[in-house]
Design a protein around this motif. Structure first.
Motif, mmCIF file in Angstrom:
data_model
loop_
_atom_site.group_PDB
_atom_site.id
_atom_site.type_symbol
_atom_site.label_atom_id
_atom_site.label_comp_id
_atom_site.label_asym_id
_atom_site.label_seq_id
_atom_site.Cartn_x
_atom_site.Cartn_y
_atom_site.Cartn_z
ATOM 1 N N THR A 47 0.809 -1.228 0.000
ATOM 2 C CA THR A 47 0.000 0.000 0.000
ATOM 3 C C THR A 47 0.840 1.274 0.000
ATOM 4 O OG1 THR A 47 -0.182 -0.067 2.432
ATOM 5 C CG2 THR A 47 -1.939 -1.125 1.151
ATOM 6 N N ASN A 48 2.161 1.133 0.028
ATOM 7 C CA ASN A 48 3.052 2.292 -0.047
ATOM 8 C C ASN A 48 3.042 2.853 -1.466
ATOM 9 O OD1 ASN A 48 5.269 4.058 -0.189
ATOM 10 N ND2 ASN A 48 6.325 2.937 1.442
ATOM 11 N N LYS A 49 2.717 4.109 -1.612
ATOM 12 C CA LYS A 49 2.564 4.698 -2.944
ATOM 13 C C LYS A 49 3.883 5.116 -3.591
ATOM 14 C CE LYS A 49 -2.136 6.359 -2.125
ATOM 15 N NZ LYS A 49 -3.038 7.527 -2.111
ATOM 16 N N ALA A 50 4.974 4.982 -2.866
ATOM 17 C CA ALA A 50 6.264 5.370 -3.428
ATOM 18 C C ALA A 50 6.583 4.530 -4.659
ATOM 19 C CB ALA A 50 7.372 5.195 -2.385
ATOM 20 N N LYS A 51 7.109 5.157 -5.678
ATOM 21 C CA LYS A 51 7.404 4.462 -6.932
ATOM 22 C C LYS A 51 8.409 3.339 -6.744
ATOM 23 C CE LYS A 51 6.399 8.325 -10.058
ATOM 24 N NZ LYS A 51 6.945 9.241 -11.088
ATOM 25 N N SER A 52 9.252 3.496 -5.733
ATOM 26 C CA SER A 52 10.275 2.482 -5.506
ATOM 27 C C SER A 52 9.671 1.143 -5.099
ATOM 28 C CB SER A 52 11.259 2.941 -4.417
ATOM 29 O OG SER A 52 10.568 3.166 -3.196
ATOM 30 N N ASN A 53 8.399 1.150 -4.743
ATOM 31 C CA ASN A 53 7.760 -0.084 -4.296
ATOM 32 C C ASN A 53 6.944 -0.755 -5.399
ATOM 33 O OD1 ASN A 53 8.632 -0.308 -1.590
ATOM 34 N ND2 ASN A 53 7.340 1.415 -1.055
ATOM 35 N N PHE A 54 7.262 -0.437 -6.645
ATOM 36 C CA PHE A 54 6.635 -1.159 -7.759
ATOM 37 C C PHE A 54 7.362 -2.476 -7.966
ATOM 38 C CE2 PHE A 54 4.600 -2.152 -11.628
ATOM 39 C CZ PHE A 54 5.570 -2.690 -12.449
ATOM 40 N N PHE A 55 6.588 -3.540 -8.194
ATOM 41 C CA PHE A 55 7.197 -4.850 -8.408
ATOM 42 C C PHE A 55 6.670 -5.479 -9.693
ATOM 43 C CE2 PHE A 55 7.263 -4.087 -3.855
ATOM 44 C CZ PHE A 55 8.591 -4.334 -3.557
ATOM 45 N N ASP A 56 7.579 -6.114 -10.418
ATOM 46 C CA ASP A 56 7.187 -6.824 -11.629
ATOM 47 C C ASP A 56 6.458 -8.114 -11.295
ATOM 48 O OD1 ASP A 56 8.691 -5.134 -13.680
ATOM 49 O OD2 ASP A 56 10.300 -5.705 -12.308
ATOM 50 N N GLU A 76 -4.145 -14.775 -0.043
ATOM 51 C CA GLU A 76 -5.255 -14.425 -0.942
ATOM 52 C C GLU A 76 -5.725 -12.993 -0.685
ATOM 53 O OE1 GLU A 76 -9.616 -16.128 -2.409
ATOM 54 O OE2 GLU A 76 -8.447 -17.224 -0.915
ATOM 55 N N ASP A 77 -5.812 -12.612 0.584
ATOM 56 C CA ASP A 77 -6.196 -11.232 0.916
ATOM 57 C C ASP A 77 -5.150 -10.240 0.404
ATOM 58 O OD1 ASP A 77 -8.480 -12.116 2.238
ATOM 59 O OD2 ASP A 77 -7.457 -12.243 4.170
ATOM 60 N N LEU A 78 -3.887 -10.605 0.532
ATOM 61 C CA LEU A 78 -2.818 -9.737 0.023
ATOM 62 C C LEU A 78 -2.895 -9.621 -1.496
ATOM 63 C CD1 LEU A 78 0.235 -10.908 2.176
ATOM 64 C CD2 LEU A 78 -0.970 -8.723 2.356
ATOM 65 N N ALA A 79 -3.247 -10.710 -2.159
ATOM 66 C CA ALA A 79 -3.364 -10.681 -3.618
ATOM 67 C C ALA A 79 -4.429 -9.694 -4.065
ATOM 68 C CB ALA A 79 -3.675 -12.081 -4.154
ATOM 69 N N MET A 80 -5.521 -9.614 -3.317
ATOM 70 C CA MET A 80 -6.563 -8.641 -3.644
ATOM 71 C C MET A 80 -6.028 -7.216 -3.507
ATOM 72 S SD MET A 80 -9.057 -10.475 -4.607
ATOM 73 C CE MET A 80 -10.322 -9.225 -4.746
ATOM 74 N N LEU A 81 -5.184 -6.995 -2.520
ATOM 75 C CA LEU A 81 -4.548 -5.676 -2.352
ATOM 76 C C LEU A 81 -3.622 -5.360 -3.514
ATOM 77 C CD1 LEU A 81 -3.476 -5.396 1.405
ATOM 78 C CD2 LEU A 81 -5.124 -3.950 0.200
ATOM 79 N N VAL A 82 -2.865 -6.358 -3.941
ATOM 80 C CA VAL A 82 -1.952 -6.163 -5.071
ATOM 81 C C VAL A 82 -2.741 -5.768 -6.318
ATOM 82 C CG1 VAL A 82 -0.366 -7.321 -6.658
ATOM 83 C CG2 VAL A 82 -0.189 -7.744 -4.193
ATOM 84 N N LYS A 83 -3.854 -6.443 -6.561
ATOM 85 C CA LYS A 83 -4.664 -6.146 -7.744
ATOM 86 C C LYS A 83 -5.187 -4.707 -7.701
ATOM 87 C CE LYS A 83 -7.383 -9.551 -9.252
ATOM 88 N NZ LYS A 83 -6.747 -10.142 -10.434
ATOM 89 N N LYS A 84 -5.404 -4.198 -6.500
ATOM 90 C CA LYS A 84 -5.894 -2.824 -6.344
ATOM 91 C C LYS A 84 -4.780 -1.800 -6.467
ATOM 92 C CE LYS A 84 -8.176 0.250 -3.010
ATOM 93 N NZ LYS A 84 -8.802 0.321 -1.655
ATOM 94 N N HIS A 85 -3.665 -2.049 -5.780
ATOM 95 C CA HIS A 85 -2.595 -1.043 -5.694
ATOM 96 C C HIS A 85 -1.511 -1.226 -6.753
ATOM 97 C CE1 HIS A 85 -3.943 0.774 -1.896
ATOM 98 N NE2 HIS A 85 -4.311 -0.453 -1.549
ATOM 99 N N MET A 86 -1.330 -2.431 -7.241
ATOM 100 C CA MET A 86 -0.285 -2.707 -8.228
ATOM 101 C C MET A 86 -0.858 -3.577 -9.347
ATOM 102 S SD MET A 86 2.866 -3.598 -5.663
ATOM 103 C CE MET A 86 3.429 -2.414 -4.438
ATOM 104 N N PRO A 87 -1.814 -3.056 -10.098
ATOM 105 C CA PRO A 87 -2.523 -3.874 -11.093
ATOM 106 C C PRO A 87 -1.640 -4.442 -12.195
ATOM 107 C CG PRO A 87 -3.007 -1.539 -11.396
ATOM 108 C CD PRO A 87 -2.284 -1.655 -10.095
#
Length: 220
Positions: A47-56, A76-87
């Motif tokens: 959930t950190n919006k810093a660009k450095s926290n983008f992951f491939d 599974e709950d974390l995966a839902m967060l990833v889909k929201k914050h890092m689509p």
């Protein structure tokens, strides 16, 4: 080329093992990893919006120490967060679970780029999965493929609601309380339980009989 990977597993030794294996990838990527060992630390990173926290690519263990404050209880709950914050990040879920319903629900709810049962794969297979996922393909390990094939053959009986009924019963939820968890009336639930019993060849059985047969088939 550098590939940024977030690895979430409550066993640091597992993460170190994945890092070593992936360093031998055939695609020539330099692997840059960030580690998290529970749902809370993973939540803070995702959930950190810093660009450095983008992951491939994000590797998520399914069973993790929960972050109760945010109701994050699993990979599974974390995966839902990833889909929201890092689509744009690709998700691979690794699990020790082999229950067919759980694996099927992960595939249906998350649609991860990879789903691997830990007892299935060797270092070589992890590298194969990595190559396919990075190249935009989907990878399922052998147990996942078998469970998917088995459940699809039972689709008429084990639709979404019937799967939920079986899962909730196994969690100890009484039939009279199932309408609190499902958008179904008690009469609809009773009709579906008859379907489930018919499939399991249970005559005049109880909820415990449904649970027992589901366990025999490896569904829960």
């Amino acid at each position: 080329m550098v590939l940024k990977i977030l690895m979430v597993d409550d066993h640091p030794s597992m993460i170190e093992g994945y890092k070593i294996i992936l360093s031998y990838n055939a695609l020539g990527y330099e692997i840059e990893t960030t580690a998290a060992h529970n749902c809370e630390s993973a939540y803070e990173i995702i959930t950190n919006k810093a660009k450095s926290n983008f992951f491939d690519l994000i590797f998520l263990d399914y069973s993790l120490p929960p972050f109760e404050e945010k109701n994050i209880n699993s990979g599974e709950d974390l995966a839902m967060l990833v889909k929201k914050h890092m689509p744009n990040s690709k998700i691979a879920i690794l699990t020790s679970h082999t229950e067919a319903l759980l694996l099927y629900n992960i595939l249906r709810n998350i649609e991860p780029a990879g789903l691997l049962v830990k007892s299935d794969f060797s270092a070589e297979e992890l590298l194969t999965a990595f190559d396919m996922i990075v190249n935009g393909e989907t990878y399922h390990s052998m147990t996942v493929k078998q469970c998917l094939k088995e459940l699809l053959s039972k689709k008429v009986y084990l639709d979404n609601f019937n799967r939920q009924i079986i899962t909730l019963l196994a969690q100890g939820i009484k039939t009279k309380n199932l309408p609190n968890h499902l958008n179904l009336s008690i009469s609809s639930i009773e009709k579906r339980k008859v379907q489930i019993k018919d499939y399991f060849c249970i005559e005049k059985g109880t909820d415990e009989d449904i649970i027992r047969e589901a366990k025999k088939l490896g569904l829960i």
